[in-house]
Scaffold this active site. Sequence first.
Site, PDB file in Angstrom:
ATOM      1  N   ASN A  23       0.813  -1.221   0.000  1.00 37.50           N
ATOM      2  CA  ASN A  23       0.000   0.000   0.000  1.00 37.50           C
ATOM      3  C   ASN A  23       0.844   1.266   0.000  1.00 37.50           C
ATOM      4  OD1 ASN A  23      -2.262  -1.539  -0.112  1.00 37.50           O
ATOM      5  ND2 ASN A  23      -2.901  -1.216   2.007  1.00 37.50           N
ATOM      6  N   ARG A 123     -17.023   1.654  -1.612  1.00 36.39           N
ATOM      7  CA  ARG A 123     -15.785   2.402  -1.773  1.00 36.39           C
ATOM      8  C   ARG A 123     -15.899   3.572  -2.748  1.00 36.39           C
ATOM      9  NH1 ARG A 123     -10.937  -1.928  -1.878  1.00 36.39           N
ATOM     10  NH2 ARG A 123      -9.939  -0.583  -0.375  1.00 36.39           N
ATOM     11  N   ASP A 308      -7.437  -4.467   7.465  1.00 38.28           N
ATOM     12  CA  ASP A 308      -6.735  -5.432   6.613  1.00 38.28           C
ATOM     13  C   ASP A 308      -6.200  -6.637   7.393  1.00 38.28           C
ATOM     14  OD1 ASP A 308      -7.280  -3.866   4.445  1.00 38.28           O
ATOM     15  OD2 ASP A 308      -5.251  -3.105   4.170  1.00 38.28           O
ATOM     16  N   ARG A 400      -1.919 -10.625  -5.384  1.00 37.28           N
ATOM     17  CA  ARG A 400      -1.970  -9.160  -5.387  1.00 37.28           C
ATOM     18  C   ARG A 400      -1.223  -8.593  -4.188  1.00 37.28           C
ATOM     19  NH1 ARG A 400      -7.550  -6.882  -5.057  1.00 37.28           N
ATOM     20  NH2 ARG A 400      -6.209  -5.073  -4.958  1.00 37.28           N
TER      21      ARG A 400
END
Length: 422
Positions: A23, A123, A308, A400
């Site tokens: 991130n 989102r 997360d 990912r």
Amino acid sequence: MDSIRVTGNGPLKGAIPIAGAKNACLALMPATLLSDEPLTLTNAPRLSDIKTMKTLLESLGAEVSRMADGQVLAMSTHGAINHVADYEIVRKMRASNLVLGPLLAREGRAVVSLPGGCAIGARPMDIHITGLEAMGAVIELKDGYLHAEAPKGGLKGAVINFAFASVGATENLLMAATLAKGTTVINNAAREPEIVDLADCLRKMGAQIEGDGTSSITIQGVDRLGGATHPVVTDRIELGTYMLAPVIAGGEVELLGGRRDLLGAFCDKLEEAGVEISQNEGSLTVRGTGRVKAVDVVTAPFPGFPTDLQAQMMALMCTAEGTAVLEEKIFENRFMHAPELVRMGAAIDVQGGTATVTGVERLKGAPVMATDLRASVSLILAGLAAEGETIVNRVYHLDRGYERLEEKLGAVGANVERVQGS
Ligand code: UD1
């Protein structure tokens, strides 16, 4: 499609190196659009999301090359660039929206498709949009694309009060404000370590930023930014995930690069559950001490418990002693792993944003389906504690966010292997 086979086989021992944060890297890469000079990122993770951002930046006219086995990203954006971020790339990953602020700052205009990414809720992008509008941008939604135009002479500094401490909006506005005319203040800004990492890198490029890591960030716009070399901060989510492996499977694992300050609330919760954590110089060691006690968790923006790591924590709670209540406050649809864990014998009751998990003594291996990035890894963790074999399907989600997961877990003795699909 590949799948991952996990066989629960007892205590783990050894060390796992933690990669640079996905991130953080996804926010740092678009910063190349803010300068004509090279930006080099070291300690970059080797993940498919990074590849997607590379493809997006290249489509805009940046040069991006991976060196040193992929861990160094050398980027350069000089001359004229394209200002349209295409749906075909953006739909793969929500973080693609992080080119909006830099494009507006550099080009005075941007056309960015509304993003896709994990299916964990609506989102929207209203906080990004309102912030950029406060800086003078005019933004319209047409055919699934945001069309944004800066005022003549460029974006203007403004005082922006976020309705919610959005990570992405803080990053977008932070980047946009570095080249704006005058001073920008972002109130109710996100405080995540990835924001501080981005601000550190932007400062190396010549930006004037104060207050990152707090709820109020002040940016004094400058005329231009230069190049820089910057190491990506440690991935606290990968760190937290692997910290749970010896707790679930038993044993002791050293997490190389691990820092407690990146995961305060998470470490506190683990200790409340009975886990032993020690900070060494440059690493964290976690010792599993048998069945943990159930603990309640409420997800919150940093420094709270990270959303997360909610799925992974749920995997741990499935075999804890007692009943744990997990409340998801950041995303509205983030319990898709619960029915899969139930297939493995877990006792979970989901009501809206609250999951009640009653610990069972042992889970049983089963074929399960990965539904999003963090949900997939929670199923692998659960498999480490289960009797028999767990097959996790649709592991492209995992790729990912976790580099060489089977190698990293295999190195500490876990029985995890990738099965090539047809
Ligand atoms: C980032 C992380 C993601 C993490 C999340 C929360 C990256 C690439 N991704 O995502 O892994 O789960 O932070 O820690 O860094 N929201 C709005 N309007 C907006 C923006 C957000 O309503 O304009 C809502 C979202 O729908 C969500 C919440 O705010 O419910 C948090 O979103 P945000 O902090 O923006 O997360 P991301 O930056 O997308």
